[in-house]
Design a protein around this motif. Structure first.
Motif, PDB file in Angstrom:
ATOM      1  N   GLY A  51      62.332 -10.854  29.115  1.00 22.93           N
ATOM      2  CA  GLY A  51      63.259  -9.760  29.338  1.00 22.93           C
ATOM      3  C   GLY A  51      62.885  -9.004  30.593  1.00 22.93           C
ATOM      4  N   VAL A  52      63.868  -8.415  31.237  1.00 22.14           N
ATOM      5  CA  VAL A  52      63.613  -7.569  32.399  1.00 22.14           C
ATOM      6  C   VAL A  52      64.359  -6.255  32.204  1.00 22.14           C
ATOM      7  N   CYS A  53      63.651  -5.161  32.395  1.00 23.12           N
ATOM      8  CA  CYS A  53      64.244  -3.819  32.307  1.00 23.12           C
ATOM      9  C   CYS A  53      64.451  -3.296  33.715  1.00 23.12           C
ATOM     10  N   CYS A  54      65.642  -2.828  34.003  1.00 19.19           N
ATOM     11  CA  CYS A  54      65.952  -2.226  35.293  1.00 19.19           C
ATOM     12  C   CYS A  54      66.295  -0.750  35.107  1.00 19.19           C
ATOM     13  N   ILE A  55      65.719   0.064  35.955  1.00 20.37           N
ATOM     14  CA  ILE A  55      66.005   1.498  35.954  1.00 20.37           C
ATOM     15  C   ILE A  55      66.509   1.885  37.332  1.00 20.37           C
ATOM     16  N   GLN A  56      67.670   2.512  37.360  1.00 18.07           N
ATOM     17  CA  GLN A  56      68.287   2.966  38.601  1.00 18.07           C
ATOM     18  C   GLN A  56      68.388   4.495  38.531  1.00 18.07           C
ATOM     19  N   VAL A  57      67.798   5.180  39.496  1.00 15.06           N
ATOM     20  CA  VAL A  57      67.762   6.646  39.497  1.00 15.06           C
ATOM     21  C   VAL A  57      68.751   7.172  40.536  1.00 15.06           C
ATOM     22  N   PHE A  58      69.608   8.088  40.096  1.00 16.92           N
ATOM     23  CA  PHE A  58      70.643   8.639  40.966  1.00 16.92           C
ATOM     24  C   PHE A  58      70.516  10.149  41.107  1.00 16.92           C
ATOM     25  N   ASP A  59      70.828  10.631  42.289  1.00 15.83           N
ATOM     26  CA  ASP A  59      70.949  12.066  42.516  1.00 15.83           C
ATOM     27  C   ASP A  59      72.201  12.549  41.788  1.00 15.83           C
ATOM     28  N   PHE A  60      72.065  13.588  40.983  1.00 20.50           N
ATOM     29  CA  PHE A  60      73.191  14.039  40.158  1.00 20.50           C
ATOM     30  C   PHE A  60      74.353  14.520  41.017  1.00 20.50           C
ATOM     31  N   CYS A  61      74.073  15.285  42.068  1.00 23.17           N
ATOM     32  CA  CYS A  61      75.150  15.876  42.864  1.00 23.17           C
ATOM     33  C   CYS A  61      75.821  14.863  43.783  1.00 23.17           C
ATOM     34  N   SER A  62      75.020  14.115  44.539  1.00 25.35           N
ATOM     35  CA  SER A  62      75.587  13.179  45.511  1.00 25.35           C
ATOM     36  C   SER A  62      75.967  11.846  44.888  1.00 25.35           C
ATOM     37  N   GLN A  68      64.926   2.511  42.523  1.00 25.13           N
ATOM     38  CA  GLN A  68      65.193   1.458  41.550  1.00 25.13           C
ATOM     39  C   GLN A  68      63.911   0.671  41.300  1.00 25.13           C
ATOM     40  N   VAL A  69      63.653   0.390  40.036  1.00 22.02           N
ATOM     41  CA  VAL A  69      62.473  -0.387  39.659  1.00 22.02           C
ATOM     42  C   VAL A  69      62.874  -1.379  38.576  1.00 22.02           C
ATOM     43  N   ASP A  70      62.046  -2.408  38.387  1.00 21.79           N
ATOM     44  CA  ASP A  70      62.244  -3.300  37.250  1.00 21.79           C
ATOM     45  C   ASP A  70      60.894  -3.770  36.750  1.00 21.79           C
ATOM     46  N   TYR A  71      60.890  -4.203  35.511  1.00 16.92           N
ATOM     47  CA  TYR A  71      59.666  -4.734  34.903  1.00 16.92           C
ATOM     48  C   TYR A  71      60.054  -5.907  34.013  1.00 16.92           C
ATOM     49  N   MET A  72      59.367  -7.035  34.202  1.00 17.81           N
ATOM     50  CA  MET A  72      59.648  -8.248  33.449  1.00 17.81           C
ATOM     51  C   MET A  72      58.430  -8.635  32.620  1.00 17.81           C
ATOM     52  N   ASP A  73      58.693  -9.153  31.411  1.00 16.92           N
ATOM     53  CA  ASP A  73      57.592  -9.637  30.576  1.00 16.92           C
ATOM     54  C   ASP A  73      58.150 -10.573  29.508  1.00 16.92           C
ATOM     55  N   GLU A  74      57.247 -11.285  28.872  1.00 14.83           N
ATOM     56  CA  GLU A  74      57.637 -12.125  27.745  1.00 14.83           C
ATOM     57  C   GLU A  74      57.947 -11.245  26.540  1.00 14.83           C
ATOM     58  N   ILE A  75      58.935 -11.643  25.762  1.00 15.53           N
ATOM     59  CA  ILE A  75      59.338 -10.917  24.559  1.00 15.53           C
ATOM     60  C   ILE A  75      58.787 -11.650  23.340  1.00 15.53           C
ATOM     61  N   GLU A  88      62.774  -3.506  22.968  1.00 18.38           N
ATOM     62  CA  GLU A  88      63.041  -3.038  24.322  1.00 18.38           C
ATOM     63  C   GLU A  88      62.075  -1.973  24.825  1.00 18.38           C
ATOM     64  N   LEU A  89      61.522  -1.184  23.931  1.00 22.51           N
ATOM     65  CA  LEU A  89      60.667  -0.070  24.364  1.00 22.51           C
ATOM     66  C   LEU A  89      59.490  -0.490  25.235  1.00 22.51           C
ATOM     67  N   PRO A  90      58.769  -1.560  24.895  1.00 21.76           N
ATOM     68  CA  PRO A  90      57.638  -1.936  25.755  1.00 21.76           C
ATOM     69  C   PRO A  90      58.058  -2.183  27.204  1.00 21.76           C
ATOM     70  N   LEU A  91      59.187  -2.855  27.409  1.00 23.14           N
ATOM     71  CA  LEU A  91      59.680  -3.088  28.763  1.00 23.14           C
ATOM     72  C   LEU A  91      60.079  -1.779  29.441  1.00 23.14           C
ATOM     73  N   ILE A  92      60.782  -0.938  28.696  1.00 28.63           N
ATOM     74  CA  ILE A  92      61.264   0.329  29.262  1.00 28.63           C
ATOM     75  C   ILE A  92      60.094   1.206  29.710  1.00 28.63           C
ATOM     76  N   ALA A 122      68.763   4.756  22.806  1.00 31.11           N
ATOM     77  CA  ALA A 122      68.730   6.004  23.573  1.00 31.11           C
ATOM     78  C   ALA A 122      67.983   7.107  22.824  1.00 31.11           C
ATOM     79  N   THR A 123      68.175   7.157  21.513  1.00 31.61           N
ATOM     80  CA  THR A 123      67.488   8.163  20.710  1.00 31.61           C
ATOM     81  C   THR A 123      66.024   7.790  20.521  1.00 31.61           C
ATOM     82  N   HIS A 124      65.771   6.569  20.136  1.00 33.65           N
ATOM     83  CA  HIS A 124      64.401   6.120  19.877  1.00 33.65           C
ATOM     84  C   HIS A 124      63.528   6.309  21.116  1.00 33.65           C
ATOM     85  N   ALA A 125      64.038   5.906  22.273  1.00 30.88           N
ATOM     86  CA  ALA A 125      63.249   5.986  23.508  1.00 30.88           C
ATOM     87  C   ALA A 125      62.939   7.418  23.910  1.00 30.88           C
TER      88      ALA A 125
END
Length: 230
Positions: A51-62, A68-75, A88-92, A122-125
């Protein structure tokens, strides 16, 4: 039997965390400067699952991408319906460690309170991220055999999803003439604010909010790249 033990253990953990859920804002809206979108993609290779987790961070106003980062590992945790967070939590959490920015809020491609134990990803994380979270799902999975009511065909229209007298989330028409998306609180946020932030990030070319939309797109690209590494 092993799976049955996992289900009992996971259910116990979710029920304990459930007691700590807050459906109220723990912030003022002007404090939201950076919003992160989170998504995960899976694939199989050589009889193993990755699995690979991708996180994309955005400026709220603009609404511009700032990191952007990602992390890959065996599930190694099996898929069990209702307990996706345990896969999913370990990847996140490993992907979050790679961030140089500090998002004020996380949006997940998935559910939050809209879950049979109110413990979608979303709640668990949120209890590990210690930040307010929002769940934005592309499809609806019935809870207690309850369907959603289709909202009017106008931008911003919504219907609450009520299960046993309690509002679990919303079917939101983010744009005219598109299928609704399903917004729910993760934690430390109320549903009106979660809806408002989701609509803030809707653009004309997609029914999905920018953070989760681009996180989803990033997982497809990252999966292709990482498939060559395993």
């Amino acid at each position: 039997m092993e799976v049955e033990k996992m289900i009992l253990n996971y259910t116990s953990q979710q029920n304990e965390l459930r007691k700590r859920i807050s459906l109220q804002n723990n912030f003022s809206e002007d404090q939201i400067k950076l919003v992160a979108g989170v998504d995960i993609a899976y694939w199989g290779e050589n009889n193993k699952e990755y699995g690979v987790c991708c996180i994309q961070v955005f400026d709220f106003c603009s609404k511009k991408l700032v990191e952007q980062v990602d992390y890959m590992d065996e599930i190694t945790t099996p898929y069990i319906s209702g307990f996706l967070a345990f896969r999913e939590l370990p990847l996140i959490l490993e992907a979050v460690k790679k961030l140089k920015t500090n998002p004020n809020l996380y949006m997940f491609d998935g559910n939050g309170y809209l879950h049979k134990r109110n413990m979608g990803i979303a709640t668990h994380a949120s209890f590990y991220l210690e930040k307010p979270t929002i769940g934005v799902a592309k499809t609806y999975y019935k809870i207690e055999n309850t369907d959603f009511i289709m909202p009017e065909n106008r931008t911003g229209a919504f219907t609450d999803i009520v299960i046993e007298g309690e509002v679990y989330g919303r079917a939101l028409r983010s744009r005219r003439d598109v299928k609704p998306i399903f917004v729910s609180c993760g934690n430390e946020i109320d549903l009106d604010t979660a809806t408002k932030i989701t609509m803030h990030f809707i653009e004309k070319d997609s029914r999905l909010p920018i953070p989760t939309r681009y996180a989803d797109l990033a997982t497809h690209q990252a999966r292709k790249l990482h498939q060559d590494d395993v």
